[in-house]
Design a protein around this motif. Structure first.
Motif, short mmCIF file in Angstrom:
data_model
loop_
_atom_site.label_atom_id
_atom_site.label_comp_id
_atom_site.label_asym_id
_atom_site.label_seq_id
_atom_site.Cartn_x
_atom_site.Cartn_y
_atom_site.Cartn_z
N ILE A 44 -11.67 -9.89 0.31
CA ILE A 44 -10.92 -11.06 -0.16
C ILE A 44 -11.78 -12.31 -0.07
N ILE A 45 -11.66 -13.14 -1.09
CA ILE A 45 -12.19 -14.50 -1.05
C ILE A 45 -11.00 -15.46 -0.90
N SER A 46 -11.12 -16.38 0.04
CA SER A 46 -10.12 -17.44 0.19
C SER A 46 -10.84 -18.76 -0.04
N PRO A 47 -10.69 -19.35 -1.23
CA PRO A 47 -11.54 -20.48 -1.60
C PRO A 47 -10.85 -21.85 -1.54
N ASN A 68 -11.36 -34.91 3.48
CA ASN A 68 -11.77 -35.37 4.81
C ASN A 68 -11.64 -34.29 5.88
N LYS A 69 -10.80 -33.28 5.62
CA LYS A 69 -10.59 -32.20 6.58
C LYS A 69 -11.57 -31.04 6.37
N ILE A 70 -12.39 -31.14 5.33
CA ILE A 70 -13.37 -30.09 5.05
C ILE A 70 -14.69 -30.47 5.71
N PRO A 71 -15.17 -29.70 6.68
CA PRO A 71 -16.41 -30.06 7.37
C PRO A 71 -17.60 -30.33 6.45
N GLY A 118 -15.73 -24.40 2.72
CA GLY A 118 -16.44 -25.49 3.37
C GLY A 118 -16.14 -25.64 4.84
N GLY A 119 -15.57 -24.61 5.45
CA GLY A 119 -15.26 -24.67 6.88
C GLY A 119 -13.88 -25.17 7.20
N ALA A 120 -13.03 -25.33 6.19
CA ALA A 120 -11.69 -25.88 6.42
C ALA A 120 -10.83 -24.99 7.31
N THR A 121 -10.97 -23.68 7.15
CA THR A 121 -10.22 -22.71 7.97
C THR A 121 -11.20 -21.78 8.64
N LYS A 122 -11.05 -21.63 9.94
CA LYS A 122 -11.95 -20.77 10.71
C LYS A 122 -11.13 -19.63 11.30
N LEU A 123 -11.26 -18.45 10.71
CA LEU A 123 -10.48 -17.30 11.15
C LEU A 123 -10.93 -16.83 12.53
N ARG A 124 -9.97 -16.34 13.30
CA ARG A 124 -10.27 -15.78 14.62
C ARG A 124 -9.87 -14.32 14.63
#
Length: 251
Positions: free
Chosen positions: A181-184, A207-210, A245-251
């Motif tokens: 999956i791509i989550s863009p 602004n929330k995108i690293p 762009g780093g907006a969501t970091k999956l754990r």
């Protein structure tokens, strides 16, 4: 030699936005694209554009809401090219509403253009992907992963897609088929229209995108799609790749 030389690739929603961006990136790596879209005018225009890069590429007009006709998409492409290497389920339409305002019609639109086509096209493509040890690329969204407000119907369908992707990865790994999956987050035509209409909200999201920007549909999203469609990703399956762009970091 390109990474995708000779590969036959179907992309739904391929006449514009992320779909066309991926198609261009893949064509430049030697792939032959069959772009699927309901919009005939946009589809034919994009077909001509792709044929400048990959002359055998083509447009297949189809309405993904016509569920009983979905297998015809796979058959049409296989009859034309003789095989199928990669299926990219990119298309999805929805309406943004709060949960209390979401109707059955809204759910039907989201699942009918997103989840159901993804499921039934995967099912129809399986016999051919077994032959080529092919790849499937599905699409999720941070809206589902993070539970964005007004995205009930969209988020539900996207998370359902993530669910069947993991199941398919477990079931079909034995055939050498990779399912990811791509989550863009992408700078598509729709996003640009939204940015013009709601510039403050758009800037707040940026602004929330690293990395400080929306991704380019070809250079950012398309290049990851090339990777997932190529031999470079042969030991990756069942994964959600956040191309945001780093907006969501999956754990």
């Amino acid at each position: 030699m390109g990474k995708l030389d000779g590969k036959i690739i179907i992309i739904t929603g391929g006449a514009g936005g992320i779909g066309l961006g991926m198609a261009k990136a893949m064509a430049k790596e030697g792939a032959v694209l069959a772009i699927v879209d309901v919009n005939e005018e946009a589809g034919k225009k994009s077909e001509k554009l792709l044929q400048e890069i990959s002359p055998e590429s083509s447009f297949v007009q189809a309405n993904l809401l016509e569920r009983d006709k979905l297998p015809n998409i796979i058959q049409t492409v296989v009859e034309k090219y003789g095989k199928l290497d990669v299926l990219v389920n990119n298309a999805h339409a929805c309406k943004q509403k709060l949960i209390e305002d979401t109707t059955q019609e809204d759910l039907d639109l989201s699942f009918g253009t997103g989840f159901y086509p993804t499921f039934y096209l995967m099912q129809a493509a399986l016999p051919y992907l077994k032959e080529t040890k092919g790849n499937i690329i599905n699409f999720a969204s941070g809206a589902g992963i993070n539970g964005d407000v007004t995205q009930a119907a969209y988020a539900a369908a996207k998370e359902a897609i993530r669910g069947i992707t993991r199941v398919a990865a477990n079931e079909w790994g034995q055939y050498g088929i990779n399912v990811n999956i791509i989550s863009p987050i992408a700078d598509s035509e729709g996003v640009r229209a939204w940015a013009k209409a709601q510039p403050e909200y758009y800037q707040a999201v940026v602004n929330k995108i690293p990395l400080g920007r929306f991704g380019d549909v070809e250079e950012d999203i398309g290049r990851v799609a090339v990777f997932l469609a190529s031999a470079d990703s042969q030991y990756i399956t069942g994964q959600t790749i956040m191309v945001d762009g780093g907006a969501t970091k999956l754990r």
